[in-house]
Motif scaffolding. Structure first.
Motif, mmCIF file in Angstrom:
data_model
loop_
_atom_site.group_PDB
_atom_site.id
_atom_site.type_symbol
_atom_site.label_atom_id
_atom_site.label_comp_id
_atom_site.label_asym_id
_atom_site.label_seq_id
_atom_site.Cartn_x
_atom_site.Cartn_y
_atom_site.Cartn_z
ATOM 1 N N GLU A 1 5.369 -82.192 -67.982
ATOM 2 C CA GLU A 1 6.717 -82.895 -68.049
ATOM 3 C C GLU A 1 7.759 -81.713 -68.968
ATOM 4 N N GLU A 2 8.588 -81.283 -67.837
ATOM 5 C CA GLU A 2 9.497 -80.362 -68.123
ATOM 6 C C GLU A 2 10.259 -80.695 -69.425
ATOM 7 N N LEU A 3 10.529 -79.885 -70.151
ATOM 8 C CA LEU A 3 11.668 -80.225 -71.158
ATOM 9 C C LEU A 3 13.052 -79.581 -71.096
ATOM 10 N N ASN A 4 13.713 -80.511 -71.179
ATOM 11 C CA ASN A 4 15.354 -79.998 -70.990
ATOM 12 C C ASN A 4 16.034 -80.161 -72.305
ATOM 13 N N PHE A 5 16.670 -78.946 -72.611
ATOM 14 C CA PHE A 5 17.557 -79.024 -73.730
ATOM 15 C C PHE A 5 18.912 -79.037 -73.522
ATOM 16 N N GLU A 6 19.605 -80.105 -73.288
ATOM 17 C CA GLU A 6 21.129 -80.232 -72.824
ATOM 18 C C GLU A 6 22.003 -80.191 -74.177
ATOM 19 N N VAL A 7 21.437 -80.392 -75.524
ATOM 20 C CA VAL A 7 22.461 -80.595 -76.415
ATOM 21 C C VAL A 7 22.192 -79.364 -77.330
ATOM 22 N N ILE A 8 20.739 -78.914 -77.698
ATOM 23 C CA ILE A 8 20.611 -78.136 -78.601
ATOM 24 C C ILE A 8 19.912 -76.563 -77.690
ATOM 25 N N LYS A 9 20.693 -75.705 -78.007
ATOM 26 C CA LYS A 9 20.422 -74.247 -77.278
ATOM 27 C C LYS A 9 19.210 -73.534 -77.625
ATOM 28 N N ILE A 10 18.506 -73.693 -76.716
ATOM 29 C CA ILE A 10 17.095 -72.826 -76.927
ATOM 30 C C ILE A 10 17.328 -71.493 -77.510
ATOM 31 N N ALA A 11 16.526 -71.172 -78.590
ATOM 32 C CA ALA A 11 16.674 -69.685 -79.012
ATOM 33 C C ALA A 11 15.726 -69.257 -79.911
ATOM 34 N N ALA A 12 15.678 -68.023 -80.050
ATOM 35 C CA ALA A 12 14.427 -67.458 -80.885
ATOM 36 C C ALA A 12 14.400 -68.213 -82.378
ATOM 37 N N ARG A 13 13.254 -68.649 -82.653
ATOM 38 C CA ARG A 13 12.956 -69.372 -83.937
ATOM 39 C C ARG A 13 13.047 -68.469 -85.383
ATOM 40 N N SER A 14 14.047 -68.348 -85.976
ATOM 41 C CA SER A 14 14.047 -67.653 -86.817
ATOM 42 C C SER A 14 14.539 -68.084 -88.443
ATOM 43 N N ALA B 1 5.571 -65.577 -83.824
ATOM 44 C CA ALA B 1 5.199 -66.293 -82.356
ATOM 45 C C ALA B 1 6.228 -65.871 -81.656
ATOM 46 N N LYS B 2 5.680 -65.467 -80.344
ATOM 47 C CA LYS B 2 6.450 -65.272 -79.033
ATOM 48 C C LYS B 2 6.290 -66.146 -77.755
ATOM 49 N N ARG B 3 7.546 -66.845 -77.807
ATOM 50 C CA ARG B 3 7.492 -68.139 -76.890
ATOM 51 C C ARG B 3 7.514 -67.483 -75.335
ATOM 52 N N ASP B 4 7.377 -68.347 -74.317
ATOM 53 C CA ASP B 4 7.475 -67.864 -73.037
ATOM 54 C C ASP B 4 8.503 -69.232 -72.414
ATOM 55 N N ASP B 5 9.479 -69.339 -72.728
ATOM 56 C CA ASP B 5 10.197 -70.452 -72.106
ATOM 57 C C ASP B 5 10.506 -70.580 -70.784
ATOM 58 N N GLU B 6 10.394 -69.429 -69.993
ATOM 59 C CA GLU B 6 10.614 -69.400 -68.607
ATOM 60 C C GLU B 6 9.449 -69.992 -68.063
ATOM 61 N N ASN B 7 8.121 -69.840 -68.622
ATOM 62 C CA ASN B 7 6.910 -70.434 -67.885
ATOM 63 C C ASN B 7 6.176 -71.616 -68.646
ATOM 64 N N TYR B 8 6.627 -71.822 -69.903
ATOM 65 C CA TYR B 8 5.834 -72.846 -70.794
ATOM 66 C C TYR B 8 6.708 -73.930 -71.274
ATOM 67 N N LYS B 9 7.816 -74.099 -70.911
ATOM 68 C CA LYS B 9 8.964 -75.172 -71.649
ATOM 69 C C LYS B 9 8.414 -76.313 -71.028
ATOM 70 N N TYR B 10 7.328 -76.755 -71.171
ATOM 71 C CA TYR B 10 6.676 -78.077 -70.725
ATOM 72 C C TYR B 10 5.683 -78.926 -71.697
ATOM 73 N N VAL B 11 5.433 -80.290 -71.609
ATOM 74 C CA VAL B 11 4.594 -80.723 -72.136
ATOM 75 C C VAL B 11 3.474 -80.817 -71.406
ATOM 76 N N ALA B 12 2.153 -80.424 -71.851
ATOM 77 C CA ALA B 12 1.060 -80.334 -70.753
ATOM 78 C C ALA B 12 0.259 -81.741 -71.057
ATOM 79 N N ALA B 13 0.160 -82.511 -70.077
ATOM 80 C CA ALA B 13 -0.310 -83.832 -70.080
ATOM 81 C C ALA B 13 -1.590 -83.791 -69.055
ATOM 82 N N TRP B 14 -2.833 -83.777 -69.761
ATOM 83 C CA TRP B 14 -4.061 -83.737 -69.222
ATOM 84 C C TRP B 14 -4.517 -85.310 -68.640
#
Length: 659
Positions: free
Chosen positions: A644-657, A618-631
């Protein structure tokens, strides 16, 4: 100005929940006795919430469509429940459970909610042990743990292969104690068909007595929806046939935003589809990946039986591709890998849409250990098999029996055949930190909300979330709302809002019988499921999703012109029940496809074929889709997206391996 306020407390991640509990508004005991709470659903989230709130002094009404809360679908959970107890002394901690859950959800969950879940996880085990839940124990009496996907520690507590059932019996006992004391009114064989709102605030529900058909009005100062997930939109899933989205969908149409509807979990270890006659699929616990090895033949279209294929001609593809985690990669990764092997021509069984889950190595390994324990220093092959089988039988016996009953094959002798299937839904009603939806006074707990798993749920976390929400979260957070409701007197159910809501429910029931079409409800449900699985299932793409949206619109139009609902409204009528549920699925399915089409990335269980790495991840797009989609439902099957924008203050967002 965003319409979404997550209400995450200020402060460091490890202090948010404790500070919140210390400062949240309280309702004094005398006032609790005059406050009424409605709980819809009696699974782990519903039963634990109802029991806890009643014990605190609130007046509680519980509604379930089963004949007993013991039959809620939570009983189907097999493998275990996570908790950061670190009994194995293998490096586990609250932080590690928090980290594994965020990473497992592909960085699409809220840090605040997930850390709270990790914090209270240990309390759940203490609560269940105190209730007498028979969790497995080691020889010395300590609670036993096993591994689940997406982790490198053993943190999963279990009761053989029936953990959900045993946990539910604990919650059910607590609930029935309150029923016996008169603090809970139990309304079984009732289905919620509408939410009643007054001035935009949840004030009750309309329920149908499923035995007599009578519609009933019920007032509540708060309404808690604990009604599970919506996996049955696919028709074939591991869910019980009764599992549905109706309560959540009615709430959505009354103003509750729906979060991340396209996030669906595909479980990698299910018994493969055997024909068109099936109405559901059977899950084989993820705990089986703890000791079992997954493989396919190295040769394409190999027609030999599993036991005829020598070791060197077997491809243990998860161990090959993900050496760090092997067979214990997360569910979305394991599912896609199985699909890839089958699509490439390496599938097994008559359908060629299955892979093997093999226990021979585990039986041999346990056999050697048991032989030494029993003082047998030169065991025969037969002794090793007997010893090893005894250990496996103790840990997984009921699962092996279930597999044999369904397939006619003995998994102690031949490998199981498994294939991915729809299991859990990470999407659900959007809720804030208090578990309140965008409708004041209406809460969503457990799988009915979107909050804790992001784009993929780690195994053994569903039971954890359901009990955390019910036992340890809602008893605190509901106080912040009810403290302002103590002056609200019980609203009579002859209020205009109740009358209008009941009329709307009756009108839909009348409409079902008036159509007098030619096709059964199941006909439309199967057709919808086929569209959803093929075009919004394990893999999605822009072309397929656009086609699905149009096909669902046509199918929905046909449903309202040609469905046939037999029987009458004033009797026990399962066809009428199904009609209402499928009508809601036909609307939800379209929104799921809209959400999947809008999210131009792959993350967790949402796999857009256009967005993948060179090796198929899976290939994420954190720049454009790091949010909760609330319809937001705007009526007439139109929706407005709120982010709802998701903020990662504690865990560094990274490629999921997991390699």
């Amino acid at each position: 100005m965003s319409k979404l306020d997550s209400k995450i407390p200020e402060g460091s991640i490890d202090q948010k929940w404790s500070k919140y509990k210390s400062s949240v508004a309280l309702v004094n005991p005398a006032n609790k006795r005059s406050i009424e709470i409605i709980v819809v659903g009696s699974g782990l989230a519903g039963s634990s919430a109802a029991a806890s709130l009643a014990e605190m002094g609130y007046k509680v009404k519980v509604f379930c469509f089963q004949d007993s809360p013991r039959r809620a679908h939570s009983i189907a959970a097999q493998g275990g429940i996570n908790a950061a107890k670190n009994y194995q002394n293998d490096g586990d901690s609250t932080y590690r459970l928090f980290y594994d859950t965020i990473k497992g959800g592909d960085y699409r969950a809220r840090e605040g909610n997930v850390h709270r879940l990790a914090e209270v996880s240990a309390n759940i085990i203490d609560q269940c042990v105190a209730q007498g839940v028979p969790l497995a124990r080691e020889y010395g009496g300590m609670l036993s743990n096993r591994s689940f996907g997406g982790t490198q520690v053993q943190r999963t507590f279990y009761a053989a292969g029936q953990t959900g059932q045993q946990l539910l019996l604990g919650a059910y006992s607590a609930l029935e104690r309150q029923v016996g004391m008169g603090t809970v009114e139990m309304c079984s064989r009732h289905e919620m068909l509408e939410v009643v709102t007054i001035d935009g605030v949840a004030r009750g529900i309309i329920a149908r007595d499923l035995i007599t058909g009578k519609l009933e009005r019920h007032f509540g100062h708060a309404v808690l929806l604990c009604t599970g997930g919506y996996g049955n939109v696919f028709y074939l899933s591991t869910n019980a046939m009764g599992s549905n989205v109706t309560a959540a969908w009615k709430a959505h149409k009354k103003g509750a935003f729906f979060g991340n509807p396209c996030y669906t979990q595909i479980h990698p270890t299910c018994i493969p589809v055997s024909g068109d006659h099936q109405s559901k699929l059977t899950l084989m616990s993820e705990s089986l990946r703890n000791d079992g090895r997954i493989w396919v033949p190295k040769k394409q279209n190999d027609t030999r039986k599993a036991n005829e294929i020598p070791e060197e001609e077997r491809d243990y593809y998860l161990e090959r591709r993900y050496p760090a985690f092997g067979n214990l990669v997360p569910r979305d990764v394991a599912s896609r890998a199985a699909k890839e092997r089958c699509d490439a021509g390496y599938g097994v069984g008559a359908s060629k849409m299955a892979v093997y889950l093999d226990y021979k190595a585990a039986i041999d390994r346990y056999g050697h250990t048991q032989a030494i324990k029993n003082g047998v220093h030169n065991p025969t092959a037969e002794q090793l098999r007997t010893f090893g089988k005894e250990v496996v039988e103790e840990k997984y016996g009921n699962l092996f029996e279930m597999y044999e009953q369904i397939t006619g094959e003995n998994p102690y002798e031949v490998p199981m055949r498994i294939y991915p299937a729809v299991h859990y839904t990470m999407g659900g009603l959007w809720v804030d930190y208090n578990l309140m939806t965008t409708v004041p006074g209406m809460y969503a707990l457990g799988e009915a909300n979107f909050s804790d798993h992001g784009a993929n749920r780690l195994g053994a976390s569903a039971l954890m979330q359901g009990l955390a929400d019910g036992y340890f979260v809602i008893p605190y957070t509901i106080g912040s709302y009810l403290a302002n409701e103590i002056r609200t007197k019980a609203i009579p159910t002859d209020h205009e809002a109740f009358v209008e809501a009941e009329k709307a429910v009756q009108a839909q029931i009348d409409q079902f019988f008036a159509i007098k079409g030619t096709k059964s409800v199941d006909h439309f449900h199967k057709a919808l499921g086929k569209i959803m699985w093929e075009k919004c299932g394990m893999a999605r793409n822009e072309k397929g999703l656009k086609e699905a949206i149009e096909e669902i619109k046509i199918l929905r139009s046909e449903f309202w012109k040609d469905v046939r609902v037999t029987g009458t409204a004033d009797e026990f009528n399962p066809e009428l029940e199904k009609a209402g549920r499928v009508a809601d699925f036909l609307e939800l399915g379209e929104l799921m496809c809209i959400d999947a089409l809008n999210r131009n990335e792959s993350c967790g269980g949402h796999f857009r074929e256009e967005y993948q790495t060179e090796d198929g991840e899976a290939k994420r797009d954190d720049e454009n889709y790091k949010y909760v989609a609330a319809w937001e439902n705007k009526g007439n099957n139109t929706y407005e997206l709120h982010k709802e924008e998701l903020n990662f203050e504690v865990i560094k967002i990274a490629a999921r391996s997991y390699k």
